[in-house]
Structures are given as C-alpha cells and as structure tokens.
Write a protein that holds these residues in place. Structure first.
Motif, PDB file in Angstrom:
ATOM      1  N   TYR A 111     -11.020   0.496  46.308  1.00 44.69           N
ATOM      2  CA  TYR A 111     -12.015   0.219  45.264  1.00 44.69           C
ATOM      3  C   TYR A 111     -11.511  -0.822  44.266  1.00 44.69           C
ATOM      4  O   TYR A 111     -12.313  -1.553  43.681  1.00 44.69           O
ATOM      5  CB  TYR A 111     -12.431   1.516  44.575  1.00 44.69           C
ATOM      6  N   ASP A 113      -9.798  -3.408  45.215  1.00 45.27           N
ATOM      7  CA  ASP A 113     -10.123  -4.655  45.913  1.00 45.27           C
ATOM      8  C   ASP A 113     -11.604  -4.980  45.773  1.00 45.27           C
ATOM      9  O   ASP A 113     -11.988  -6.117  45.479  1.00 45.27           O
ATOM     10  CB  ASP A 113      -9.765  -4.538  47.400  1.00 45.27           C
ATOM     11  N   LEU A 114     -12.455  -3.951  45.973  1.00 42.53           N
ATOM     12  CA  LEU A 114     -13.895  -4.176  45.908  1.00 42.53           C
ATOM     13  C   LEU A 114     -14.344  -4.588  44.504  1.00 42.53           C
ATOM     14  O   LEU A 114     -15.270  -5.385  44.356  1.00 42.53           O
ATOM     15  CB  LEU A 114     -14.639  -2.913  46.338  1.00 42.53           C
ATOM     16  N   ARG A 115     -13.684  -4.043  43.493  1.00 45.26           N
ATOM     17  CA  ARG A 115     -14.056  -4.331  42.107  1.00 45.26           C
ATOM     18  C   ARG A 115     -13.357  -5.569  41.569  1.00 45.26           C
ATOM     19  O   ARG A 115     -13.609  -5.988  40.437  1.00 45.26           O
ATOM     20  CB  ARG A 115     -13.724  -3.132  41.205  1.00 45.26           C
TER      21      ARG A 115
END
Length: 581
Positions: A111, A113-115
């Motif tokens: 998360y 990485d995703l954020r």
C-alpha cells in the motif's frame, strides 16, 4: 488545511448538494440529498440495509459520480478532479480489502507503493502506524490469520499511510468485538484532534450515538442530519421499562408489541424496554402485575421510531414450528470439559456448561478467544481433543450423524451457495436435511413466503443485500424444524430493524421449545440470552444471566452498567489476574 476550509467554506471538508444516484430505474440509491462533513469531527452514517450509506461514501471517493447534484471533497469537484481527491483521502472499504496471503508488513509495503509514499519516509511512518495500531508484534503474521479486530486495525493503518485530510470508514466495526471496537474508536478520535474529518458508517447504534454528527438515511432519503442528542430527544417521555415480569418475558414482549401505541420493544436481561407512539397514552395491558417505569431515551429508540417502528411481535416462522416443549427433560446441549488443541496452542480449555430446552445461551468473547472453536465442537464440525459434548442426548463423538440431524446451523460467514439462486439454495438444503416429496415442496414454499423471497427466487444468493442473505441462511437452517439451533454471529453487519425481525423469529422458536446457542458481538443481542458464558483466552471466565454478569461489575461510579461495560470489565479483571499470577 486552511486552503480547504477557504475553498469549501468554513470547516467543511465535504459538501454534497441535491445528490441523486440510481442503479435501478424505479428506485434511486440516493434521492436528492444535501449535507456537509466537517474537519475535526466524526460524522456517522446510519440507516437500514440498502439505505445508501456505501453509495454516499463511494461518491465521496470520486470512484463513482452522481447522476445529478454535486459532490465537493477537499474543495475539488468529484467530476473534475477525482485524482486530487483520492490523493488527499484515506478509504477503508466495508469488506476486508487487503491481501490475506501477504503478511502485515507486506501489506504495508504494497500500500505504500500504491500510495506513492517516498521510501525515505517509510521506516518512520511504518513504526508510527504499527505502534498506533499495536501491530508491531505481528508484522510477520499473514493478514488472513489475524483476528477480526486486528484485520480492521491493519486496514486502518493502510488507509493512514499518507496522513489524509478526510478518512472514510465503511462499517469498520463489523464482526469486531466490543474491546477492539473501542480501540478503533479511540484511534479515530485521536485523528480528529489533528483536524482530520472522519466519516464512519455503522450498524452499531452506540457508535452512532458517540459521533459528533449523524446522517440518518433510509431508502436513499436523508431523514435526519445533526447531533445525535437532538435525535435522541425526540423519544423523550416515550420510553418505558417493564420489570418484575412473572413467567416468560418473551411471551410478554410478543403481547406488548401487539398493543396499540407500542412502536418498538426489546428484551434487556430480565426486563423489557418499550417505545411508544408520540402524543398517545398507552396502558400496557399485557404487562399485568409487572412494574412499568419511565426510562431514559437512547439514540436507538429514536432511530427505530423514525424508521416507522420495529417489525412487531408476531413470527410466522414460529407459528409453523412444531413444539418441543417437554417439562423435566435433561439438558438439550451439554459441554463437559471440552478442550481443543492445535499443536501447542489451546484454543478452548475445559469448557463446561449445559442448556435446558427452550433457552438461549450466549457465547461471548473477544475475537480469537475460543468461542467459535467451542461452537464448532458442539456442532460436530471439530473433534475435541478432550471432553465431550452432547446434543439431545447424542454423544458428538459416537453419534455424530444423529446429533447433527437434530440441529440447524447458521455459520458466521455467509456459507450458502452464491452461484445458486435463492430457490435453488432452498431446494438444495431441503434435500440435505432429508425432506422430499410434498413435505419438501410445502417447507420450501413456506420459507419463500415467510421471508419474502417471491420476487427474488431467481436471484443469485451472492448478489443479495446482506439482510436478505441472513434471511436466506436462517430459512435454510430451520427448513427441517430442528430442535436445536446454532447461530454463529448471525446478524453481524445487519441493521437494527433487520436484527429485530431476526430475533422476533428466534424468540418465537424458543417459545416452541427450540434451544439456541448463539455467538454475537452485539451486546443488545446478549441481553436476549437466558445465560451467557464469557470466554477469554480459551477459558470460561464468567457464567450467568445478563443481569448477573452486569451486577458483578456494578460499582459506585457505574451503578447501572451496560452489557458492554460488563463484557469489558470482566475481561480486564481476568487479564489483571493473569498478569499478577
């Protein structure tokens, strides 16, 4: 956040005006609603299943657009700048949205990485969030192996990886025990002190009552917007407590709910709580010689009243149930020193109790305490390491098939066949329980009628709203008129109106001699039980009626504790004894 306040006006982080959203041509999911969410406050979204709560939250994320009207979040229009909105909010969906086959740390890494969390900030951010959620000890544990409360804490941590200005939580307390819910609540309250705005959708009305403001939705319409105390005040002078009840309180509740002027009623231990119609004198004739006194209104009283009242006291299901009432019988359910070990871990340790015919017995405890293990041993789904269990006189080790034929089972998670239609599920379970021919057709038709499945017979079970899924699960569990009913968190996530309907059926079945074993995280449901075993760390730490357990923790500071107060106090006392030993 002053730029947000200036752009939105005042301290509003979200403003929605005239918002309508349709998925069905005939009936809007949201119908021209208007309101605002402020920074530094917890705004509660409450309402029955299908009210529009999740739809409104998704509109705030910018992942969904309104059919008409406008939604502004952090000063940005969701139609024009969804990316800017998504960069400034945290969102925790209703269902556990993390990866169960990844560890706690791996979920945080993913998360992050995703954020787009910069790598040089991660170590400090992870450390802060793991301390905040008390998950430092569990970073290597798979998310799928976490308890319900720990899963929600991990979900909250992932939503907070980049400190949001607005945090959207869609029913974060579902399936979570009262201690974990209080922990989550304290965490969120701490965030509001930093000016973060929180939207908290909930089926637990004690949570809604603790919010700074609430939106009450029903069938897509906004019925109330304001402080919870203002809604609660609408029930003032209309709430009563019936105590000193001679005979069976469930029978009296059924009669009282049928009296003119009574809009709602629930069991509270050995008493009954009633809500009456505004500006009308009610005599409570069915109360007889019982004592009727005025009671302080609660948010739930006004909530149910505003939605038109509860479902009444009649249960068609119970009216069609054969009677098992026989005086002087042995206990119908018996647990004798039940113990279950998984390797070196003891999940249930020396659990002992018995349940007479026609009673409701509750297994309460925090997530991971061992109540579901005990439950599954008594269902014959788990073989005990030691001890024995009996159902209607049949030993679960030697007479498993005979014992199972006497019971109906409703699992914690929806366990019917999602790819089968409503009708196919009913037909399948009727066959599993040995029904055939005219009797099978009669019972399937009866369940279809009682639970209002006529217009939904061809729908896949997996697409039903949660309340209807629970109705279908109950219908399948009672298809064969069992004398014992096992209910594992049967109303988790279900709104209060649907819960009342469910318990109207259960109370009626119990009056026909059906014996019920239930696990629940709703403390108002625990009040329906005749007796309760509170399980903690695999052991039963308290056994008694709801009123007896509440009396154990009453003191000068809290002379009239709630069931939730008793739950938390007894577990805290047990933990203190364990630490001192």
């Amino acid at each position: 956040m002053s730029d947000v306040g200036d752009r939105n006006g005042g301290n509003d982080l979200v403003r929605f005006e005239g918002v309508t959203k349709r998925f069905d041509v005939a009936k809007p999911a949201l119908d021209a609603i208007t309101g605002a969410v402020r920074g530094g406050e917890i705004t509660g979204l409450v309402g029955p299943d299908g009210a529009g709560k999740t739809t409104l939250i998704r509109l705030m994320t910018g992942l969904m657009l309104p059919e008409s009207g406008t939604v502004q979040v952090l000063g940005f229009d969701t139609r024009k700048d969804p990316a800017a909105i998504q960069a400034g909010i945290g969102y925790m969906p209703q269902r556990f949205g993390l990866y169960e086959d990844l560890s706690v740390q791996e979920n945080l890494d993913l998360y992050a990485d995703l954020r787009g969390l910069p790598r040089h900030e991660r170590a400090a951010t992870f450390d802060e969030l793991l301390a905040f959620t008390d998950l430092k000890r569990f970073t290597s544990r798979l998310a799928g192996k976490l308890s319900g409360g720990m899963k929600q804490k991990l979900g909250l941590a992932c939503a907070l990886l980049k400190k949001p200005k607005l945090l959207l939580l869609d029913e974060p307390g579902v399936g979570v025990d009262p201690i974990s819910r209080r922990d989550l609540w304290k965490m969120v309250e701490n965030l509001t002190e930093e000016g973060i705005g929180v939207v908290w959708s909930t089926a637990y009305l004690e949570e809604a009552e603790a919010c700074d403001r609430v939106f009450l939705l029903s069938e897509g319409k906004l019925l109330f917007s304001g402080e919870p105390k203002d809604l609660t005040a609408r029930a003032a002078g209309r709430v009563f407590r019936v105590s000193g009840i001679p005979g069976r309180r469930r029978q009296m509740l059924t009669k009282l709910l049928d009296e003119d002027g009574v809009v709602d009623g629930v069991i509270q231990g050995d008493a009954i709580r009633l809500v009456t119609v505004k500006d009308r004198e009610t005599r409570f004739s069915a109360a007889g010689d019982a004592e009727v006194t005025a009671a302080e209104p609660r948010f739930e009283d006004a909530f149910i009243d505003m939605l038109g009242g509860g479902p009444g006291g009649r249960s068609r299901l119970a009216e069609t149930q054969r009677s098992f009432t026989v005086e002087g019988e042995k206990p119908v359910i018996e647990a004798r020193a039940l113990t279950k070990r998984f390797g070196d871990f003891t999940a249930a340790d020396n659990i002992t109790f018995d349940i007479p015919r026609g009673q409701i017995f509750g297994l309460l405890g925090p997530n991971g305490a061992g109540k579901s293990t005990t439950f599954k041993m008594l269902c014959g789904l788990l073989k005990p390491t030691n001890g024995e269990g009996r159902i209607a006189g049949f030993d679960l080790r030697r007479d498993t098939a005979e014992a199972r034929n006497r019971l109906g089972y409703m699992a914690q998670k929806f366990s019917l066949y999602g790819d089968l239609s409503v009708s196919q599920n009913l037909q399948f379970f009727a066959g599993v329980y040995g029904l055939h021919g005219a009797h099978k057709r009669e019972r399937v038709d009866l369940m279809t009628s009682i639970f209002d499945f006529r217009s939904r017979q061809s729908m896949s079970a997996k697409v039903l709203p949660l309340g209807l899924k629970q109705r279908l699960a109950l219908a399948c569990a009672v298809m064969h008129e069992p004398e014992v009913l096992f209910l594992d968190e049967p109303t988790s996530g279900v709104d209060p109106i649907t819960r009342r309907e469910f318990w109207t059926h259960i109370n009626g079945l119990v009056e026909k001699g059906v014996t019920v074993l239930v696990t629940t995280h709703f403390m108002d449901e625990a009040e329906y039980c005749d007796r309760i075993s509170l399980i903690y760390r695999g052991r039963s730490i308290a056994l008694g009626s709801p009123d007896e357990l509440k009396a154990r923790v009453a003191n000068a500071e809290n002379p009239d504790p709630t069931m939730e107060d008793a739950f938390i106090a007894l577990i805290q006392a047990s933990e203190e004894e364990r630490m001192a030993a």
